[in-house]
Design a protein around this motif. Structure first.
Motif, PDB file in Angstrom:
ATOM      1  N   LEU A  12      45.433  38.688  36.599  1.00 58.47           N
ATOM      2  CA  LEU A  12      44.592  37.516  36.826  1.00 58.47           C
ATOM      3  C   LEU A  12      43.109  37.856  36.741  1.00 58.47           C
ATOM      4  O   LEU A  12      42.291  37.005  36.382  1.00 58.47           O
ATOM      5  CB  LEU A  12      44.911  36.906  38.192  1.00 58.47           C
ATOM      6  N   ALA A  13      42.747  39.099  37.070  1.00 55.43           N
ATOM      7  CA  ALA A  13      41.350  39.523  36.986  1.00 55.43           C
ATOM      8  C   ALA A  13      40.938  39.890  35.567  1.00 55.43           C
ATOM      9  O   ALA A  13      39.755  40.008  35.271  1.00 55.43           O
ATOM     10  CB  ALA A  13      41.113  40.733  37.902  1.00 55.43           C
ATOM     11  N   GLY A  14      41.926  40.051  34.683  1.00 56.29           N
ATOM     12  CA  GLY A  14      41.644  40.649  33.385  1.00 56.29           C
ATOM     13  C   GLY A  14      41.030  39.723  32.357  1.00 56.29           C
ATOM     14  O   GLY A  14      40.307  40.173  31.466  1.00 56.29           O
ATOM     15  N   ALA A  15      41.334  38.428  32.435  1.00 52.36           N
ATOM     16  CA  ALA A  15      40.858  37.527  31.387  1.00 52.36           C
ATOM     17  C   ALA A  15      41.019  36.084  31.846  1.00 52.36           C
ATOM     18  O   ALA A  15      41.678  35.805  32.850  1.00 52.36           O
ATOM     19  CB  ALA A  15      41.646  37.753  30.092  1.00 52.36           C
ATOM     20  N   SER A  16      40.453  35.181  31.064  1.00 50.81           N
ATOM     21  CA  SER A  16      40.594  33.754  31.354  1.00 50.81           C
ATOM     22  C   SER A  16      42.032  33.315  31.105  1.00 50.81           C
ATOM     23  O   SER A  16      42.817  33.998  30.435  1.00 50.81           O
ATOM     24  CB  SER A  16      39.651  32.952  30.462  1.00 50.81           C
TER      25      SER A  16
END
Length: 330
Positions: A96-100
């Motif tokens: 979830l932190a990695g990309a939109s």
């Protein structure tokens, strides 16, 4: 963009055969990294072999109690999977932190592991880069390097690997499965990425033309809680300047089990083995967490513009492990 052919693979052996017949071809999953590099002229494949319709899009129980994740599972589907959320929360948090959401809907597990560095010298064909053109030099060492490696770099390359997912998978001892021309194989993720050394263009230990077919997660550490925390330069989706994936089991104030992996500090997700050894069997305290981080970071060789990462990672380790300790004792 250079002209290229396109072909859709219908089965795994057929996909591997297509790439074997054309060494300048590339597998296409979500394309969120590859297509950008093609537009920039960094990647110039003669053909794209689309693997999205291969039967590799499921998350299933693995023998022994772990999970088997297919290579074409999207980052969104993996993050939302109930067993991943329940047993491997650090992995969900990393995804979830990695990309939109738009990118997560397209990006695949296999492609995420194989994404290339986001170093500005690598992504600009007008600049020298040993990873892109071996022997041309690494201008980042004397130039812009504030987000480059402090661990495991060399005089040939100081770029960092951008995957958030890979950091969490490294902490959980994931194993990568692949299919090559001579048959299937496996690589522990800790051995999947090659050290930079004098050959930064050789990034993984995959055989030439091999297709990642899946990732296996062993059973989650017993009685351990896990967390992923990422620090970035802006609150919206951006690459990490430092991150930690941790799993921690505490009993009677003593660390019984710990897993630690660092992101954005090396050319690959960095398993913090020295810190793990220093912590196991000792007190679950902020002082012990800081000392263990210092033990791991003693090997750091920062450049003039990125020494802040040593302090950042030390503080990040203490914060994450302290949070997990407090959660375990509630």
């Amino acid at each position: 963009m250079r002209e290229f052919g396109y072909q859709r693979a219908h089965d795994v052996p057929g996909a591997v055969a297509l790439l074997g017949a054309d060494p300048d071809a590339r597998f296409l999953g979500g394309g969120t990294n590859l297509v950008d590099l093609m537009k920039a002229g960094v990647e110039r494949p003669t053909r794209l072999v689309d693997v999205r319709e291969l039967p590799l899009d499921r998350v299933e129980p693995a023998p022994g109690g772990g999970l088997r994740i297919g290579a074409t599972v999207t980052n969104s589907d993996l993050a939302a999977h109930p067993e991943v959320r329940r047993r491997y929360p650090a992995l969900t948090q990393a995804l979830l932190a990695g990309a939109s959401g738009q990118l997560r809907n397209m990006a695949t597990v296999g492609g995420n592991l194989l994404q290339r560095t986001r170093c500005g010298y690598f992504t600009d064909p007008a600049k020298a880069c040993n990873k892109r053109v071996p022997g041309s030099g690494c201008p980042a060492i004397e130039g812009e390097h504030h987000n480059h490696a402090i661990l495991g770099g060399s005089e040939q390359c100081v770029a960092v690997h951008p995957s958030d997912m890979g950091v969490a998978l490294t902490a959980f001892d994931a194993v990568v499965s692949y299919e090559a021309a001579d048959g299937p194989g496996e690589l522990p993720l800790a051995e999947f990425y090659l050290p930079v050394g004098d050959t930064p263009h050789q990034e993984t230990a995959l055989p030439p033309g091999a297709l990642i077919t899946g990732v296996t997660l062993p059973p989650a550490p017993a009685h351990a809680l896990s967390r992923y925390r990422k620090v970035r330069e802006r609150a919206s989706y951006a690459f990490a300047i430092g991150s930690v994936a941790a799993a921690l089991g505490v009993e009677d104030g003593v660390v019984r089990e710990v897993r630690l992996a660092f992101g954005a500090v090396a050319s690959r997700p960095w398993r913090a083995r020295e810190a793990e050894r220093a912590l196991t069997g000792g007190p679950a305290s902020a002082e012990a967490f800081a000392a263990a981080a210092d033990t791991e970071l003693a090997a750091a060789r920062p450049l003039p513009g990125n020494g802040y990462k040593v302090t950042l990672m030390r503080n990040l380790v203490v914060a994450v492990l302290t949070d997990l300790t407090e959660e375990a004792t509630r």
